[in-house]
Write an enzyme that holds these catalytic residues in place. Sequence first.
Site, PDB file in Angstrom:
ATOM      1  N   ALA A   1       3.560  85.571  -6.562  1.00  0.00           N
ATOM      2  CA  ALA A   1       2.875  84.462  -7.225  1.00  0.00           C
ATOM      3  C   ALA A   1       2.904  83.238  -6.331  1.00  0.00           C
ATOM      4  O   ALA A   1       3.819  83.061  -5.524  1.00  0.00           O
ATOM      5  CB  ALA A   1       3.534  84.151  -8.569  1.00  0.00           C
ATOM      6  N   ASP A   2       1.885  82.408  -6.492  1.00  0.00           N
ATOM      7  CA  ASP A   2       1.863  81.130  -5.792  1.00  0.00           C
ATOM      8  C   ASP A   2       1.145  80.117  -6.671  1.00  0.00           C
ATOM      9  O   ASP A   2       0.137  80.442  -7.298  1.00  0.00           O
ATOM     10  CB  ASP A   2       1.167  81.224  -4.439  1.00  0.00           C
ATOM     11  N   THR A   3       1.657  78.901  -6.700  1.00  0.00           N
ATOM     12  CA  THR A   3       1.105  77.855  -7.553  1.00  0.00           C
ATOM     13  C   THR A   3       0.569  76.715  -6.702  1.00  0.00           C
ATOM     14  O   THR A   3       1.230  76.265  -5.768  1.00  0.00           O
ATOM     15  CB  THR A   3       2.181  77.335  -8.531  1.00  0.00           C
TER      16      THR A   3
ATOM     17  N   LYS B   1       2.473  87.564  -0.301  1.00  0.00           N
ATOM     18  CA  LYS B   1       3.878  87.697  -0.699  1.00  0.00           C
ATOM     19  C   LYS B   1       4.152  89.079  -1.284  1.00  0.00           C
ATOM     20  O   LYS B   1       5.130  89.734  -0.921  1.00  0.00           O
ATOM     21  CB  LYS B   1       4.235  86.606  -1.720  1.00  0.00           C
TER      22      LYS B   1
END
Length: 184
Positions: free
Chosen positions: A64-66, A49
């Site tokens: 960011a990625d969760t 991203k």
Amino acid sequence: MLVLASASPRRREILGRFIKDFKVVPSNVSEECSLTEPRTYALELARRKAREVYNRVGGTVIGADTAVSIDGHILGKPGSEEEAYRMLKLLSGRVHRVTTGYCIIHEGEEVSGAVVTEVKFRELSDELIWAYIRTGEPMDKAGAYGIQGKGGLFVEWINGDYYNVVGFPLEIVWKLRELGFGVM
């Protein structure tokens, strides 16, 4: 120029609490990823991203990625109400982990990391699960719940950063401060 590479209103809100001057440019990256370990999965998507947006607009970019995980499985965003039910039933009465990977590209250099928070859910009845699903809240969230909303009712305790469970750990804000961005 500071750029948040995310369409998430939750990430925008948290970053905006601490840094006032930033731009939101959602990435065009698919969230499909073949990696299965939560930390590497979240880091890889965060990097993709950030890189995609950095290549388009430059500046300092945050990706960011969760990932929500339990029993070695990553629970993404539910594709249907039935999938949301299965996820919430799996989390009911148990401890799971929420991992947010992040990547900050600043002056061409990448700073990345991952934050893990443990979350324990209370035992959830089918009636409560379906009532929650009918609110629509779980449908755009990893693991089918939002701790900052009605889904917070399910949480018995957390061990770690609350903001990480929302999707934007405060470690990112500290990294930005170290890079010279004014905080508060």
